[in-house]
Design a protein around this motif. Sequence first.
Motif, PDB file in Angstrom:
ATOM      1  N   ASP A 248      -1.889 -36.731 -15.814  1.00  0.00           N
ATOM      2  CA  ASP A 248      -1.069 -38.266 -15.443  1.00  0.00           C
ATOM      3  C   ASP A 248      -1.011 -39.154 -16.447  1.00  0.00           C
ATOM      4  O   ASP A 248      -2.041 -39.550 -17.197  1.00  0.00           O
ATOM      5  N   THR A 249      -0.106 -40.082 -16.251  1.00  0.00           N
ATOM      6  CA  THR A 249      -0.018 -41.273 -17.089  1.00  0.00           C
ATOM      7  C   THR A 249       0.778 -42.218 -16.343  1.00  0.00           C
ATOM      8  O   THR A 249       1.428 -41.981 -15.336  1.00  0.00           O
ATOM      9  N   THR A 250       0.464 -43.699 -16.942  1.00  0.00           N
ATOM     10  CA  THR A 250       0.970 -44.715 -16.168  1.00  0.00           C
ATOM     11  C   THR A 250       2.050 -45.360 -17.106  1.00  0.00           C
ATOM     12  O   THR A 250       1.858 -45.485 -18.276  1.00  0.00           O
ATOM     13  N   ILE A 251       3.279 -45.590 -16.624  1.00  0.00           N
ATOM     14  CA  ILE A 251       4.284 -46.073 -17.554  1.00  0.00           C
ATOM     15  C   ILE A 251       4.403 -47.439 -17.275  1.00  0.00           C
ATOM     16  O   ILE A 251       4.603 -48.270 -18.301  1.00  0.00           O
ATOM     17  N   SER A 252       4.359 -48.197 -15.979  1.00  0.00           N
ATOM     18  CA  SER A 252       4.469 -49.503 -15.868  1.00  0.00           C
ATOM     19  C   SER A 252       3.565 -49.626 -14.548  1.00  0.00           C
ATOM     20  O   SER A 252       2.956 -48.733 -14.026  1.00  0.00           O
ATOM     21  N   PRO A 253       3.244 -50.998 -14.205  1.00  0.00           N
ATOM     22  CA  PRO A 253       2.231 -51.214 -12.986  1.00  0.00           C
ATOM     23  C   PRO A 253       2.770 -50.548 -11.696  1.00  0.00           C
ATOM     24  O   PRO A 253       2.084 -50.139 -10.868  1.00  0.00           O
ATOM     25  N   THR A 254       4.124 -50.213 -11.747  1.00  0.00           N
ATOM     26  CA  THR A 254       4.675 -49.608 -10.457  1.00  0.00           C
ATOM     27  C   THR A 254       5.076 -48.129 -10.642  1.00  0.00           C
ATOM     28  O   THR A 254       5.704 -47.577  -9.731  1.00  0.00           O
ATOM     29  N   LEU A 255       4.976 -47.781 -11.874  1.00  0.00           N
ATOM     30  CA  LEU A 255       5.496 -46.450 -12.365  1.00  0.00           C
ATOM     31  C   LEU A 255       4.577 -45.526 -12.880  1.00  0.00           C
ATOM     32  O   LEU A 255       4.182 -45.962 -14.093  1.00  0.00           O
ATOM     33  N   SER A 256       4.704 -44.313 -12.679  1.00  0.00           N
ATOM     34  CA  SER A 256       3.620 -43.173 -13.006  1.00  0.00           C
ATOM     35  C   SER A 256       4.415 -41.965 -13.257  1.00  0.00           C
ATOM     36  O   SER A 256       5.658 -41.766 -12.703  1.00  0.00           O
ATOM     37  N   ALA A 257       3.764 -40.991 -13.794  1.00  0.00           N
ATOM     38  CA  ALA A 257       4.271 -39.729 -14.060  1.00  0.00           C
ATOM     39  C   ALA A 257       3.213 -38.540 -14.244  1.00  0.00           C
ATOM     40  O   ALA A 257       2.175 -38.977 -14.757  1.00  0.00           O
ATOM     41  N   ARG A 258       3.484 -37.176 -13.915  1.00  0.00           N
ATOM     42  CA  ARG A 258       2.516 -36.295 -14.304  1.00  0.00           C
ATOM     43  C   ARG A 258       3.457 -35.443 -15.530  1.00  0.00           C
ATOM     44  O   ARG A 258       4.703 -35.000 -15.216  1.00  0.00           O
ATOM     45  N   LEU A 259       2.614 -35.138 -16.589  1.00  0.00           N
ATOM     46  CA  LEU A 259       3.151 -34.483 -17.604  1.00  0.00           C
ATOM     47  C   LEU A 259       2.750 -33.040 -17.741  1.00  0.00           C
ATOM     48  O   LEU A 259       1.354 -33.018 -17.258  1.00  0.00           O
TER      49      LEU A 259
END
Length: 321
Positions: free
Chosen positions: A48-59
């Motif tokens: 998992d990674t955080t893109i911005s304070p309100t946005l994340s993703a699983r790679l």
Amino acid sequence: MASPTKDVLTDLTPFIKVYTDGTVERIFSFPDVPPSPEDPTTGVSSKDTTISPTLSARLYLPKLTDPTQKLPILVYYHGGGFCVDSAFSLLTHRYMNFLSAESGALVVSVQYRLAPEHPLPAAYEDSWEALKWVCSHVLDQTHLEKDEWITSHADFNRLFIGGDSAGGNITHNIAMRAGSESLPGNLKVLGAIISNPFFWGSHPIGNEPREDIEQSAAYRLWFLAYPSAPGGIDSPLINPLADGAPSLSGLGCSKIIVCLSEKDVLTARGLVYAEEVKKSGWKGQVEVVEIEGEDHCFQLFDPQTEKAKYLISRLASFISH
């Protein structure tokens, strides 16, 4: 002492209930699961990674044949009527493992904000920001923190976007935006996977309900997700075939695969969408896959049936060729 019963404001069983006190009950929900260093079934690694304070993703990174291998990259948007499910749910996680393994693609599965707490266009904005974040990895200097998997393994000449249901709707709208706005590094989207897309409109198509259309689940879900949608149920965001909608010739990708299921109420509109793309003057290639005897997003619920395996193999071929 029993707690007092709460008044229901919106009842969209079996998906979601919203109460007058503002609380939300997501009835259609699968447990979130952690990423896995190596999935035992597919060998795919995830994190998992955080893109911005309100946005994340699983790679998701498939098994590599050599440590410098470059892979196609797929930015994926999950389904759930803009209101339920998650990039981290068991349903999405399992499907992404199979899709990454079969296609050999590095997948970025986006955790966009959900309605009704975050009404549309929040999910569209998040989805665009996630795509921009992925593309920013080609830039030498950026204020964004880069991910090592993307920096090391992404082949940005093979950039794909895709999604199922609401995610298929998001994919169409992101492809339209990519046709009119430039991405970091002036990257281009090669292909779009538009699977069981959540499109609707005021004029019924196929086996969509002819009476009381305001009571249909699709109609009510859209207004729960986007109460202030310009154009209502004929907003081009939900009805790309609406009068006055931007021309589909503006799609910003080179090829599209539209995946549909025979028993799905959304299929007739998906078929018309594919035909309208072909007639629009768009210069890309359109492929349509319709799976007989299956219903909406069947492949997510059991990715190991023969028909699910066939669909995943078609998607893998679309990505790898």
